[in-house]
Write a protein that holds these residues in place. Structure first.
Motif, PDB file in Angstrom:
ATOM      1  N   GLY A  35      29.086  49.347  68.924  1.00 59.49           N
ATOM      2  CA  GLY A  35      29.605  50.289  67.934  1.00 59.49           C
ATOM      3  C   GLY A  35      29.623  49.703  66.535  1.00 59.49           C
ATOM      4  N   CYS A  50      28.090  54.678  67.543  1.00 62.28           N
ATOM      5  CA  CYS A  50      27.959  53.780  68.681  1.00 62.28           C
ATOM      6  C   CYS A  50      26.740  54.175  69.496  1.00 62.28           C
ATOM      7  N   CYS A  96      30.522  45.266  63.497  1.00 67.01           N
ATOM      8  CA  CYS A  96      29.825  45.548  64.735  1.00 67.01           C
ATOM      9  C   CYS A  96      30.749  45.124  65.874  1.00 67.01           C
ATOM     10  N   LEU A 106      34.048  56.030  69.936  1.00 65.18           N
ATOM     11  CA  LEU A 106      34.357  55.532  68.601  1.00 65.18           C
ATOM     12  C   LEU A 106      35.819  55.088  68.467  1.00 65.18           C
ATOM     13  N   TYR A 110      37.357  47.977  71.381  1.00 65.27           N
ATOM     14  CA  TYR A 110      36.203  47.221  71.855  1.00 65.27           C
ATOM     15  C   TYR A 110      36.620  45.770  72.077  1.00 65.27           C
TER      16      TYR A 110
END
Length: 123
Positions: A35, A50, A96, A106, A110
């Motif tokens: 993403g 993403c 990133c 989104l 992460y």
């Protein structure tokens, strides 16, 4: 060791274009969701786009849809973000990120993050 290295940021005039790159190492790149997120001063981090190569899916935030394009080169372990028709409100640090769940969208949760690259759009 997982590494994500962004590049391609810089200063551009409104209406211009930039291409960001995210080169990854240390994990099965083509199985992860990758993403792009951004954070402007004083604002919350925002999901930009993403991609999940393993399931053939891409997603875009409303503010960039139609202007930005995400793509992946699995042979180079690199994801690109082509940004066209840039606006001053696109100014932010772009990050990133990678997540082992290919269905990650989104959200900000992460697992792995790069250091970011500055994008500045002048009016």
């Amino acid at each position: 060791e997982v590494q994500l290295v962004e590049s391609g940021g810089g200063l551009v005039q409104a209406g211009g274009s930039l291409r960001l790159s995210c080169t990854a190492s240390g994990f099965a790149f083509d199985r992860y969701a990758i993403g792009w997120f951004r954070q402007a001063p004083g604002k919350a981090r925002e999901g930009v786009s993403c991609i999940s190569s393993s399931i053939g899916r891409t997603n875009y935030g409303k503010s960039v849809k139609g202007r930005f394009t995400i793509s992946s080169d699995n042979a180079k372990n690199t994801v690109y973000l082509q940004m066209n028709s840039l606006k001053p409100e696109d100014t932010a640090v772009y990050y990133c990120a990678a997540d082992p769940n290919p269905y990650s969208g989104l959200h900000n949760r992460y697992d792995y993050w790069g250091q970011g690259t500055q994008v500045t759009v002048s009016s």
